[in-house]
Enzyme design. Structure first.
Site, PDB file in Angstrom:
ATOM      1  N   ARG A  27       0.820  -1.219   0.000  1.00 15.83           N
ATOM      2  CA  ARG A  27       0.000   0.000   0.000  1.00 15.83           C
ATOM      3  C   ARG A  27       0.853   1.269   0.000  1.00 15.83           C
ATOM      4  O   ARG A  27       0.507   2.261   0.647  1.00 15.83           O
ATOM      5  CB  ARG A  27      -0.926   0.053   1.226  1.00 15.83           C
ATOM      6  CG  ARG A  27      -2.020  -0.993   1.230  1.00 15.83           C
ATOM      7  CD  ARG A  27      -3.192  -0.525   0.391  1.00 15.83           C
ATOM      8  NE  ARG A  27      -4.281  -1.470   0.450  1.00 15.83           N
ATOM      9  CZ  ARG A  27      -5.288  -1.392   1.284  1.00 15.83           C
ATOM     10  NH1 ARG A  27      -5.361  -0.403   2.128  1.00 15.83           N
ATOM     11  NH2 ARG A  27      -6.225  -2.302   1.274  1.00 15.83           N
ATOM     12  N   ARG A  31      -3.251   6.819   1.488  1.00 17.08           N
ATOM     13  CA  ARG A  31      -3.683   8.028   2.219  1.00 17.08           C
ATOM     14  C   ARG A  31      -2.676   8.616   3.188  1.00 17.08           C
ATOM     15  O   ARG A  31      -2.884   9.711   3.684  1.00 17.08           O
ATOM     16  CB  ARG A  31      -4.994   7.723   2.976  1.00 17.08           C
ATOM     17  CG  ARG A  31      -6.179   7.612   2.055  1.00 17.08           C
ATOM     18  CD  ARG A  31      -7.358   7.007   2.778  1.00 17.08           C
ATOM     19  NE  ARG A  31      -7.037   5.646   3.176  1.00 17.08           N
ATOM     20  CZ  ARG A  31      -7.889   4.826   3.768  1.00 17.08           C
ATOM     21  NH1 ARG A  31      -9.102   5.232   4.060  1.00 17.08           N
ATOM     22  NH2 ARG A  31      -7.527   3.614   4.091  1.00 17.08           N
ATOM     23  N   ARG A  40      -6.601  11.992  -5.270  1.00 15.29           N
ATOM     24  CA  ARG A  40      -7.877  11.305  -5.100  1.00 15.29           C
ATOM     25  C   ARG A  40      -9.031  12.306  -5.097  1.00 15.29           C
ATOM     26  O   ARG A  40     -10.095  12.043  -5.655  1.00 15.29           O
ATOM     27  CB  ARG A  40      -7.896  10.481  -3.819  1.00 15.29           C
ATOM     28  CG  ARG A  40      -9.083   9.546  -3.799  1.00 15.29           C
ATOM     29  CD  ARG A  40      -9.176   8.766  -2.521  1.00 15.29           C
ATOM     30  NE  ARG A  40      -9.612   9.600  -1.421  1.00 15.29           N
ATOM     31  CZ  ARG A  40     -10.129   9.155  -0.295  1.00 15.29           C
ATOM     32  NH1 ARG A  40     -10.260   7.869  -0.109  1.00 15.29           N
ATOM     33  NH2 ARG A  40     -10.487   9.981   0.646  1.00 15.29           N
ATOM     34  N   ASP A  77      -7.301  -2.236  -7.074  1.00 15.47           N
ATOM     35  CA  ASP A  77      -7.766  -2.921  -5.874  1.00 15.47           C
ATOM     36  C   ASP A  77      -8.071  -4.374  -6.206  1.00 15.47           C
ATOM     37  O   ASP A  77      -8.341  -4.702  -7.359  1.00 15.47           O
ATOM     38  CB  ASP A  77      -9.015  -2.249  -5.298  1.00 15.47           C
ATOM     39  CG  ASP A  77      -9.219  -2.638  -3.854  1.00 15.47           C
ATOM     40  OD1 ASP A  77      -8.560  -2.061  -2.977  1.00 15.47           O
ATOM     41  OD2 ASP A  77     -10.006  -3.576  -3.598  1.00 15.47           O
ATOM     42  N   TYR A 153     -15.151 -11.208   0.760  1.00 16.08           N
ATOM     43  CA  TYR A 153     -15.874  -9.952   0.500  1.00 16.08           C
ATOM     44  C   TYR A 153     -17.159 -10.212  -0.293  1.00 16.08           C
ATOM     45  O   TYR A 153     -18.180  -9.573  -0.063  1.00 16.08           O
ATOM     46  CB  TYR A 153     -14.976  -8.973  -0.259  1.00 16.08           C
ATOM     47  CG  TYR A 153     -13.863  -8.426   0.610  1.00 16.08           C
ATOM     48  CD1 TYR A 153     -14.104  -7.377   1.503  1.00 16.08           C
ATOM     49  CD2 TYR A 153     -12.594  -8.978   0.582  1.00 16.08           C
ATOM     50  CE1 TYR A 153     -13.095  -6.885   2.318  1.00 16.08           C
ATOM     51  CE2 TYR A 153     -11.573  -8.493   1.396  1.00 16.08           C
ATOM     52  CZ  TYR A 153     -11.834  -7.448   2.260  1.00 16.08           C
ATOM     53  OH  TYR A 153     -10.846  -6.965   3.080  1.00 16.08           O
TER      54      TYR A 153
HETATM   55  O1  CP3 Z   1      -0.114  -1.223  -2.557  1.00 13.68           O
HETATM   56  C1  CP3 Z   1      -0.475  -0.301  -3.323  1.00 13.68           C
HETATM   57  O2  CP3 Z   1      -0.031   0.864  -3.217  1.00 13.68           O
HETATM   58  C2  CP3 Z   1      -1.376  -0.640  -4.486  1.00 13.68           C
HETATM   59  C3  CP3 Z   1      -2.761  -0.487  -4.310  1.00 13.68           C
HETATM   60  C4  CP3 Z   1      -3.632  -1.444  -3.503  1.00 13.68           C
HETATM   61  C5  CP3 Z   1      -4.848  -0.997  -2.943  1.00 13.68           C
HETATM   62  N1  CP3 Z   1      -5.507  -2.080  -2.428  1.00 13.68           N
HETATM   63  C6  CP3 Z   1      -5.314   0.391  -2.954  1.00 13.68           C
HETATM   64  C7  CP3 Z   1      -6.314   0.813  -1.968  1.00 13.68           C
HETATM   65  C8  CP3 Z   1      -3.528  -2.818  -3.245  1.00 13.68           C
HETATM   66  C9  CP3 Z   1      -2.399  -3.782  -3.571  1.00 13.68           C
HETATM   67  C10 CP3 Z   1      -4.744  -3.202  -2.577  1.00 13.68           C
HETATM   68  C11 CP3 Z   1      -5.043  -4.595  -2.181  1.00 13.68           C
HETATM   69  C12 CP3 Z   1      -6.201  -4.868  -1.329  1.00 13.68           C
HETATM   70  N2  CP3 Z   1      -7.438  -4.269  -1.356  1.00 13.68           N
HETATM   71  C13 CP3 Z   1      -6.258  -5.918  -0.383  1.00 13.68           C
HETATM   72  C14 CP3 Z   1      -5.163  -6.924  -0.104  1.00 13.68           C
HETATM   73  C15 CP3 Z   1      -4.068  -6.326   0.701  1.00 13.68           C
HETATM   74  C16 CP3 Z   1      -4.446  -6.036   2.121  1.00 13.68           C
HETATM   75  O3  CP3 Z   1      -4.379  -4.861   2.485  1.00 13.68           O
HETATM   76  O4  CP3 Z   1      -4.742  -6.971   2.860  1.00 13.68           O
HETATM   77  C17 CP3 Z   1      -7.534  -5.877   0.220  1.00 13.68           C
HETATM   78  C18 CP3 Z   1      -8.040  -6.798   1.319  1.00 13.68           C
HETATM   79  C19 CP3 Z   1      -8.281  -4.842  -0.414  1.00 13.68           C
HETATM   80  C20 CP3 Z   1      -9.688  -4.435  -0.173  1.00 13.68           C
HETATM   81  C21 CP3 Z   1      -9.774  -3.058   0.303  1.00 13.68           C
HETATM   82  N3  CP3 Z   1      -9.613  -1.941  -0.494  1.00 13.68           N
HETATM   83  C22 CP3 Z   1     -10.008  -2.600   1.618  1.00 13.68           C
HETATM   84  C23 CP3 Z   1     -10.214  -3.523   2.806  1.00 13.68           C
HETATM   85  C24 CP3 Z   1      -9.993  -1.216   1.571  1.00 13.68           C
HETATM   86  C25 CP3 Z   1     -10.279  -0.285   2.713  1.00 13.68           C
HETATM   87  C26 CP3 Z   1      -9.171  -0.305   3.670  1.00 13.68           C
HETATM   88  C27 CP3 Z   1      -8.622   1.042   3.868  1.00 13.68           C
HETATM   89  O5  CP3 Z   1      -7.380   1.151   3.987  1.00 13.68           O
HETATM   90  O6  CP3 Z   1      -9.429   1.986   3.912  1.00 13.68           O
HETATM   91  C28 CP3 Z   1      -9.699  -0.810   0.262  1.00 13.68           C
HETATM   92  C29 CP3 Z   1      -9.523   0.573  -0.224  1.00 13.68           C
HETATM   93  C30 CP3 Z   1      -8.190   0.917  -0.753  1.00 13.68           C
HETATM   94  N4  CP3 Z   1      -7.476   0.165  -1.636  1.00 13.68           N
HETATM   95  C31 CP3 Z   1      -7.462   2.129  -0.498  1.00 13.68           C
HETATM   96  C32 CP3 Z   1      -6.297   2.074  -1.277  1.00 13.68           C
HETATM   97  C33 CP3 Z   1      -5.240   3.130  -1.412  1.00 13.68           C
HETATM   98  C34 CP3 Z   1      -7.927   3.251   0.388  1.00 13.68           C
HETATM   99  C35 CP3 Z   1      -9.023   3.940  -0.360  1.00 13.68           C
HETATM  100  C36 CP3 Z   1      -9.040   5.417  -0.234  1.00 13.68           C
HETATM  101  O7  CP3 Z   1      -8.230   6.089  -0.857  1.00 13.68           O
HETATM  102  O8  CP3 Z   1      -9.934   5.858   0.482  1.00 13.68           O
END
Ligand code: CP3
Length: 353
Positions: A27, A31, A40, A77, A153
């Site tokens: 990640r 944020r 964003r 994502d 999910y």
């Molecule tokens: O690593 C990176 O920089 C690449 C981008 C990336 C995102 N999600 C962007 C994201 C990657 C590799 C993911 C994978 C992902 N997404 C996983 C597996 C990895 C892990 O963290 O366990 C999972 C379970 C998800 C599902 C998901 N997407 C969740 C649970 C959430 C909310 C969690 C949170 O941090 O708010 C997201 C949203 C998400 N995906 C964000 C980002 C940058 C935050 C969204 C925002 O900008 O508001």
């Protein structure tokens, strides 16, 4: 295609000699970076950002401008795949991802199918655009969720603490869950192969929730399907091997099993001892990890100390990609992330002489 100026990450995944331990952060675009929040806001929402080629490219590159990272990861994502299957992904403010139409009824599950990859064209467009913007600076990682983590999910309809809905299905109607997992595995195989064709130079499969399963259930409902995906992946492109990394959070107990499914590397969360992990997997796979993301909330000294502890725990020689044991927290001080990256580079040279 331009040749890579820095291929340390790919070499470490294949246990080839390197001068220092490469590092990237799960990640890394997100944020905790004010520039990410600004982009964003311009995009409108997180999903709009994923679907906007130019802005998805911009946020992928942002962390590389700040930190000396050895890899970039596609900004997208894992839930794009079930969204393309028609489940209706949305993000409720402060609540994380949700699906409008969760998969809970037998009739809906019977209709579930591998989506047309055209629905995910925005992801492949982003891969092509990011490769162009990187111009060979570092390799680009593509990724997907594991069939089981996606199913969590899809069945729960969003995040969960207890996984009651999917575990009810798993124990009472395993046939229904197997049907979902089979479709997911075929979809992920096609999705990752299309990312590779578009230019992804390594791929990571995220099994974020495999660790909530019993030993037997992990083998049957998660690992088996990850193995099926790996067997179907294109392993070479542009004249180079495309390494596969499997990250199962909470999967430390199963490293020996995970080392047998054809992956090049395994991701470690922060709960395991990396030296013991290395001995357990032997020469079969490289390791990636295993810094606790919350250790970035310490002091500059404690961060360096923790980096050194992990580097010395792994010991000499190639086969380690430094990373966090899970995603970077949104409240992390970016200056601390810089200390992490720089100290990995500085302190690791002594282990690669
Ligand atoms: O690593 C990176 O920089 C690449 C981008 C990336 C995102 N999600 C962007 C994201 C990657 C590799 C993911 C994978 C992902 N997404 C996983 C597996 C990895 C892990 O963290 O366990 C999972 C379970 C998800 C599902 C998901 N997407 C969740 C649970 C959430 C909310 C969690 C949170 O941090 O708010 C997201 C949203 C998400 N995906 C964000 C980002 C940058 C935050 C969204 C925002 O900008 O508001």
């Amino acid at each position: 295609m331009t040749s890579l100026k820095n291929d340390t990450f790919l070499r470490a995944l294949l246990k080839e000699p390197v001068d220092y331990t490469p590092v990237w952060m799960m990640r890394q675009a997100g944020r905790y970076l004010p520039e990410y929040k600004a982009t964003r806001a311009r995009a409108g929402s997180f999903l709009d950002l994923c679907k906007n080629t130019e802005l998805a490219t911009e946020v992928t590159i942002q962390p590389l401008e700040r930190f000396d990272l050895d890899a970039a990861i596609l900004f997208s994502d894992i839930l794009t795949v079930p969204d393309a299957m028609g489940l209706g992904l949305y993000f409720a403010e402060g609540e994380g991802p949700k699906f409008e139409r969760p998969l809970q009824h037998e009739a809906d599950i019977a209709k579930l199918a591998v989506p047309d990859m055209e629905k995910l064209e925005y992801v492949f467009d982003a891969v092509r655009s990011i490769r162009k913007a990187l111009d060979g600076r570092v390799p680009l990682i593509g990724f997907s969720g594991s069939p089981f983590t996606l199913a969590c999910y899809m069945v729960e309809g969003g995040g969960s603490k207890e996984f009651r809905t999917i575990k009810t299905m798993m124990y009472s109607r395993p046939d229904l869950l197997h049907k979902i997992l089979d479709v997911n595995a075929r979809a992920v195989t096609e999705y990752l192969n299309t990312q590779i064709d578009a230019g992804a130079q390594a791929v990571q499969i995220f099994d974020t929730w495999g660790g909530v399963l019993s030993d037997a259930a992990f083998q049957e409902f998660s690992l088996k399907y990850i193995q099926q995906i790996i067997a179907g992946l294109k392993r070479e492109n542009e004249g180079r091997r495309v390494p596969v990394i499997v990250f199962a959070k909470g999967g430390g107990l199963w490293l020996e099993h995970m080392a047998e499914i054809g992956a090049d590397a395994l991701g470690l969360d922060w709960t395991c001892n990396i030296g013991e992990a290395r001995r357990r997997v032997g020469s079969k796979v490289a390791l990636q990890g295993n810094f606790d993301p919350f250790a970035l909330f310490g002091t500059p000294e404690s961060i360096r100390h923790e980096v050194e502890r992990i580097l010395s725990g792994y010991g000499s020689g190639s086969g380690h990609v430094f990373n966090l044991g899970h995603g970077i927290n949104q409240h992390t001080n970016p200056e601390h992330a810089k200390i992490l990256v720089d100290s990995v580079h500085e302190l690791s040279r002594q282990y690669h002489k």
